[in-house]
Design a protein around this motif. Structure first.
Motif, PDB file in Angstrom:
ATOM      1  N   ALA A 183       0.839  -1.197   0.000  1.00 51.75           N
ATOM      2  CA  ALA A 183       0.000   0.000   0.000  1.00 51.75           C
ATOM      3  C   ALA A 183       0.874   1.248   0.000  1.00 51.75           C
ATOM      4  O   ALA A 183       1.841   1.351   0.765  1.00 51.75           O
ATOM      5  CB  ALA A 183      -0.923  -0.013   1.213  1.00 51.75           C
ATOM      6  N   GLU A 211      -2.924   0.669  -4.041  1.00 50.23           N
ATOM      7  CA  GLU A 211      -2.457  -0.658  -3.647  1.00 50.23           C
ATOM      8  C   GLU A 211      -1.796  -1.310  -4.851  1.00 50.23           C
ATOM      9  O   GLU A 211      -2.462  -1.615  -5.845  1.00 50.23           O
ATOM     10  CB  GLU A 211      -3.625  -1.511  -3.170  1.00 50.23           C
ATOM     11  CG  GLU A 211      -3.239  -2.886  -2.657  1.00 50.23           C
ATOM     12  CD  GLU A 211      -2.603  -2.847  -1.278  1.00 50.23           C
ATOM     13  OE1 GLU A 211      -1.804  -3.758  -0.970  1.00 50.23           O
ATOM     14  OE2 GLU A 211      -2.905  -1.915  -0.512  1.00 50.23           O
ATOM     15  N   GLU A 218      -0.311  -4.204  -6.898  1.00 51.08           N
ATOM     16  CA  GLU A 218      -0.500  -5.651  -6.947  1.00 51.08           C
ATOM     17  C   GLU A 218       0.407  -6.270  -8.000  1.00 51.08           C
ATOM     18  O   GLU A 218       0.993  -5.576  -8.829  1.00 51.08           O
ATOM     19  CB  GLU A 218      -1.968  -5.972  -7.239  1.00 51.08           C
ATOM     20  CG  GLU A 218      -2.926  -5.400  -6.193  1.00 51.08           C
ATOM     21  CD  GLU A 218      -4.380  -5.676  -6.521  1.00 51.08           C
ATOM     22  OE1 GLU A 218      -4.640  -6.312  -7.566  1.00 51.08           O
ATOM     23  OE2 GLU A 218      -5.257  -5.253  -5.745  1.00 51.08           O
ATOM     24  N   THR A 225      -2.054  -3.605 -10.919  1.00 43.96           N
ATOM     25  CA  THR A 225      -2.750  -2.554 -10.191  1.00 43.96           C
ATOM     26  C   THR A 225      -3.765  -1.881 -11.098  1.00 43.96           C
ATOM     27  O   THR A 225      -3.515  -1.669 -12.282  1.00 43.96           O
ATOM     28  CB  THR A 225      -1.733  -1.506  -9.691  1.00 43.96           C
ATOM     29  OG1 THR A 225      -0.675  -2.192  -9.012  1.00 43.96           O
ATOM     30  CG2 THR A 225      -2.379  -0.511  -8.765  1.00 43.96           C
TER      31      THR A 225
END
Length: 265
Positions: free
Chosen positions: A218, A237, A239, A246
């Motif tokens: 995050a 966030e 990913e 993301t």
């Protein structure tokens, strides 16, 4: 008898050379590979954080491998020679880090690296006699596991992309005549965690930005407005890229008004 002793000694020297050269190549390859895990958009603070973690998990398998090879053919003198090989490999690692500018100004990494390298190599050399002829296979397995860990780390990186835009309100004679959404070029874009800027980029002429090789987690996405000098922040966030990545980030800067003058003149 003397011939057998000479042959044994010669074989032990070859193994020691193989351990040293193999460890040296592994150290060089591992540190050159670090650039694949941290891109150019990472700040110095993030690079220093990541290199610390990387050294802690990437170097011990190399020293274990060198120790296994050093003790494979000479169970008596191998453990005595292995720490010297470990010290050499640790020193090369430290010099490479220094040459690439990957050491913070004040660091005690060498105080950890050299003793750890000697100790871990010694452990490998002491384990080797227990494995007997399988010591070479074990050394290869350790390197395969280390390569697998590197691939896992690479695949567990993410990226964040998006666009910076704003509403431009056209007014004439005190009346709104048009509202257009336009991209904002050359806006500074940073990823922040806490008070530390970890990644930074700028939007292109189409207002788009892309930051790659980002550690998962995050962040706060902050975008500076080159016109109003304000800063817009929003959570993000990051990913894994291989699992979809993301979500696209749309950053809306404060709207501005442009006066076209009077309608009738």
């Amino acid at each position: 008898m003397a011939r057998d002793a000479t042959s044994h000694e010669g074989g032990a020297v070859v193994v020691l050379l193989a351990a040293t050269l193999g460890g040296l190549l592994a150290v060089l390859a591992s540190l050159l590979g670090f650039s694949l895990l941290v891109g150019e958009q990472a700040t110095e603070a993030e690079v220093m954080r990541r290199i610390g973690e990387y050294v802690y998990w990437s170097q011990p398998p190399i020293y274990i491998m060198a120790g296994l090879l050093a003790g494979a053919r000479d169970p008596r003198r191998g453990p005595l020679r292995a720490p010297i090989i470990g010290l050499f490999l640790g020193a090369v690692c430290w010099l490479m880090l220094r040459r690439q500018g990957l050491l913070p100004p004040a660091t005690n990494i060498i105080a950890y690296l050299l003793p750890a390298a000697a100790l871990i190599t010694l452990v490998g050399a002491m384990i080797a006699p227990l494995l007997r002829e399988r010591a070479g296979t074990a050394a290869g397995a350790v390197i395969v596991i280390a390569i697998g860990a590197f691939i896992y780390a690479f695949l567990n990186l993410g990226a964040i992309s998006g666009v910076v835009q704003r509403e431009v309100i056209q007014r004439a004679g005190g009346m709104t005549t048009a509202m257009n959404t336009v991209p904002v070029a050359n806006a500074p874009v940073v990823l922040v965690r806490g008070d530390t800027v970890l990644y930074e980029a700028r939007s292109n002429n189409a207002g788009r930005f892309h930051i790659s090789q980002v550690a998962l987690g995050a962040y706060t996405l902050r975008v500076g407005d080159p016109v109003t000098n304000t800063v817009v922040s929003q959570p993000a966030e990051v990913e894994r890229s291989i699992t979809g990545g993301t979500k696209w980030q749309t950053v809306a800067l404060p709207s501005i008004t442009r006066d076209a003058g009077r309608i009738f003149e």
